[in-house]
Design an enzyme around this catalytic site. Structure first.
Site, PDB file in Angstrom:
ATOM      1  N   HIS A  81       0.818  -1.219   0.000  1.00  0.00           N
ATOM      2  CA  HIS A  81       0.000   0.000   0.000  1.00  0.00           C
ATOM      3  C   HIS A  81       0.850   1.266   0.000  1.00  0.00           C
ATOM      4  CE1 HIS A  81       0.160  -0.096   4.573  1.00  0.00           C
ATOM      5  NE2 HIS A  81       0.126   1.220   4.404  1.00  0.00           N
ATOM      6  N   ASP A 218       1.046  -7.710   2.365  1.00  0.00           N
ATOM      7  CA  ASP A 218       1.206  -6.277   2.109  1.00  0.00           C
ATOM      8  C   ASP A 218       2.692  -5.921   1.960  1.00  0.00           C
ATOM      9  OD1 ASP A 218       0.850  -3.580   1.851  1.00  0.00           O
ATOM     10  OD2 ASP A 218      -0.410  -3.345   3.624  1.00  0.00           O
ATOM     11  N   SER A 650       4.030   2.559   8.075  1.00  0.00           N
ATOM     12  CA  SER A 650       3.751   1.557   7.048  1.00  0.00           C
ATOM     13  C   SER A 650       5.014   1.267   6.245  1.00  0.00           C
ATOM     14  CB  SER A 650       2.657   2.057   6.106  1.00  0.00           C
ATOM     15  OG  SER A 650       1.429   2.147   6.778  1.00  0.00           O
TER      16      SER A 650
END
Length: 715
Positions: A81, A218, A650
């Site tokens: 992402h 991810d 992230s």
């Protein structure tokens, strides 16, 4: 007396807990944490050292998130992402890298990550005395802010002059009690190497977002390129892979419940030291409005692109970003209500006021801080509805209004004396804005653009009479043309759809811009006076509240005497915690690992649970290669740990006690969405994709075993 003893005990425990685990600590604070006793098996200076190679040299800030070098050839691992926008911008209906994934079989096949840059921290220095000296003797908060911002701009500009790929940022810690200057090497040529399909990288979609158990792969691989002489220049066919001083080695051993792990990354923003005034504002106003706003825009995008695959690709990044923040805010509201967080803050502040009023000296210094802060929020409350809609007009009403507003704003700012401009408005900023326009137009989808603008205008039309946006009068008070007709005409007659024309306007005077007659430029000019008024109110609010929060921190420190870490502010931080599950509800325990079996169990064949046939086949054949966990007897997918993270983390590497990468952080858990406000030992968890799943997917599903060889992974 008994109550006072309990309060004192609470403060002591808070101190012990803070030093023990909680917190996003500056790298210069590692000595306070006694990490060897926590389980770290390498010296702390191997994690961070200001003058020797260390693991911090492998961590970069990338695309709003974090990434880490995992090979001597500039290979980065981050989240899918985090790479999402790069994949979206590089995709088309015929080459849909978002849906199908991407693999470069060799270096020549690697593709640009449009608009991406990576920043590697070279050094950090405390410059507090220099910054504060610039405002010495000033008592007016706004004037202090201006002097401090001017000093910061001068100091950071001096660093830029030393190299074309150098950049400096002076970050405010503890609301201005401390200032740290971070110097970065900036890389402007980032390329996509391998990204799994959306059905792995975003498996579970928004249904599973922020949730556990999680089965999302991810991750993505990218590569940093530099000029032959080592400069972080823009893309060129002559550029070569960057060779980092330090890169992380993937762990190939077992990982178990309770194992020590730590994270370094770039957490965005936390509000751990805020008062009830801020909690009330966000709980009752900011978060609910944002959730409603984002939900409506997402619905518009989904409806308008339902039968348009190209439009869906164009709007994918916007929709994903809004959906992610929306769910985060929903979780914060639910968490605050469920835990009665506002009342707990108020109860805490009652005890604080008792302490503050206990001596004349304290009363004079600290007793009226919270009341003064509340009066600042009261000013914002008077025009809150108008300012919310005005914010949408500026930021979420489409590419045309965004470009016109930015160009006109910059023009008006550049016409002011340098000392009166908004911070960051420089000649260099004009070039950066021009470069960024290319990527903004890459995401332009006219049906949604028009719908967003019309929605914003209609919201303005519904405002109370005393909160009218005067700059829209020519649209809303025009008897000969409806708002719908105005929007249609504006898009029919504007020249701003041409990015090159837009770039040609940058740097022109406001008079020249107005003379173009473009409808969006005219709109920007009409809105500018109110923008100035709102900016002035915001400037005063920000300066005054920052000073009050600084005083409040002084009071808390004097009251509690505890070791404190600064709130996150997108600078590199360290956090640690063991691998650990949690209990979300009565009689429910979440084990800290998920497996490939769980991916298949969730598989329905339809989004968002549409696992690729090749991945399902590997599980059914139990073709796990070397990546099965001995306890799970399966390939681990994701794991939980107690590291303290937030947005911006992230893509951060999760490392074991030996400093090897064991996973890539990508989420928090829904039950602890108020973690930006407080750390909850029982509930707060970081969710990471297991490095064994990363390597398994890359090798067995993606047929990219050559990347494992590059990372030094033994067969």
């Amino acid at each position: 007396m008994k109550k006072q003893i309990l309060i004192l005990l609470f403060c002591i425990l808070n101190t012990l807990f803070a030093v023990a685990q909680e917190g996003m600590w500056m790298l210069s604070q590692l000595g306070q944490l006694d990490l060897p006793k926590k389980g770290l098996l390498i010296p702390a200076e191997k994690v961070y050292s200001p003058d020797k190679p260390c693991l911090a040299n492998a961590i970069v800030q990338l695309g709003g998130g974090t990434a880490s070098f995992v090979s001597p050839e500039g290979l980065l691992v981050t989240n899918h992402h985090v790479a999402f926008t790069a994949l979206q911008r590089s995709s088309s209906v015929s080459s849909d890298y978002l849906t199908n994934g991407f693999l470069a079989k060799d270096r020549q096949a690697e593709i640009q990550a449009p608009g991406y840059q990576a920043k590697l921290m070279l050094e950090m220095n405390d410059v507090t005395p220099d910054v504060l000296a610039s405002a010495k003797g000033l008592t007016d908060a706004v004037e202090r802010d201006k002097k401090i911002n001017a000093a910061i701009a001068k100091m950071t500009e001096a660093v830029k002059q030393k190299g074309s790929d150098l950049e400096a940022e002076i970050a405010e810690m503890f609301n201005g009690k401390q200032y740290i200057m971070y110097t970065y090497k900036v890389f402007r040529d980032i390329r996509i190497v391998y990204s799994p399909p959306l059905s792995i990288g975003n498996y579970g979609g928004e249904t599973d977002n922020w949730m556990w158990p999680r089965h999302t792969g991810d991750f993505s691989f990218m590569r940093v390129y530099v000029s032959p002489d080592g400069k972080g220049n823009e893309y060129s066919a002559d550029n070569v892979p960057f060779k980092p001083k330090v890169w992380l080695k993937p762990a190939q051993g077992d990982l178990d419940d309770g194992d020590f792990c730590f994270i370094m990354g770039y957490p965005g923003s936390t509000t751990r030291y805020r008062s009830s005034n801020s909690v009330n504002w966000n709980l009752n106003y900011n978060y609910p409005f944002s959730v409603s706003n984002y939900k409506e825009i997402i619905s518009l995008a989904e409806e308008l692109t339902k039968k348009d695959p190209a439009g869906k690709i164009k709007t994918a990044s916007l929709v994903k970003g809004l959906a992610n923040v929306m769910k985060n805010y929903q979780g914060k509201v639910e968490g605050m209500i469920k835990t009665d967080f506002l009342q707990k803050k108020l109860d805490f502040e009652k005890e604080y006021l008792k302490w503050a009023n206990s001596t004349p000296e304290r009363k004079a210094k600290y007793a009226d801080i919270l009341e003064k802060e509340k009066s600042q929020y009261n000013v914002l409350e008077k025009t809150r509805e108008r300012d919310n809609v005005f914010g949408i007009l500026n930021n979420l009403s489409g590419t045309m209004t965004g470009a016109a507003g930015q160009i006109y704003f910059i023009s008006r700012e550049m016409e002011k004396p340098a000392e009166e401009r908004q911070p960051g408005i420089t000649e260099e900023a004009l070039k950066e804005f021009a470069d960024a326009l290319t990527y903004a137009y890459n995401d332009y989808y006219e049906p949604l653009d028009k719908a967003m603008l019309l929605r914003a205008v209609k919201m303005a039309e519904a405002l109370p009479a005393d909160q009218r946006i005067a700059g829209l009068d020519n649209i809303l008070a025009n008897p000969g043309k409806t708002p719908e007709q105005w929007v249609d005409d504006a898009y029919s007659h504007t020249r701003l759809k041409d990015p090159e024309f837009v770039k040609s306007l940058i740097g022109k005077s406001s008079a020249d811009l107005e003379n173009t007659g473009d409808p969006f430029i005219r709109l920007a000019a009409a809105l500018y006076p109110m923008s100035e008024d709102i900016n002035k109110v915001t400037e005063v609010f920000g300066a005054n509240v920052t000073e009050l929060r600084k005083d409040y921190l002084d009071a808390l420190y004097e009251w509690k005497g505890s070791a404190m870490y600064p709130d996150a502010n997108s600078t590199i931080r360290f956090t640690w915690g063991p691998v650990k599950g949690y209990k979300p509800a009565d009689a429910v325990w979440y084990y800290p690992f998920t497996s490939l079996q769980g991916v298949v169990e969730k598989n329905t064949g339809e989004e968002p649970f549409n696992a690729p046939a090749g991945l399902v086949s590997l599980e059914q054949k139990r073709d796990f290669g070397r990546w099965a966990d001995p306890e799970l007897n399966d390939v681990p997918v994701a794991f939980l740990n107690q590291c303290d993270i937030t947005g911006g983390n992230s893509g951060s590497p999760v490392m074991n006690a030996k400093g090897e990468i064991i996973g890539v952080a990508f989420d928090g858990n829904y039950e602890a969405m108020i973690s930006d406000w407080q750390y909850d030992y029982a509930l707060q968890r970081c969710i990471a994709v297991d490095i064994r799943y990363v390597l398994f997917v890359t090798e067995k599903f993606g047929n990219a075993g050559f990347l494992l060889e590059e990372m030094g992974v033994k067969k």
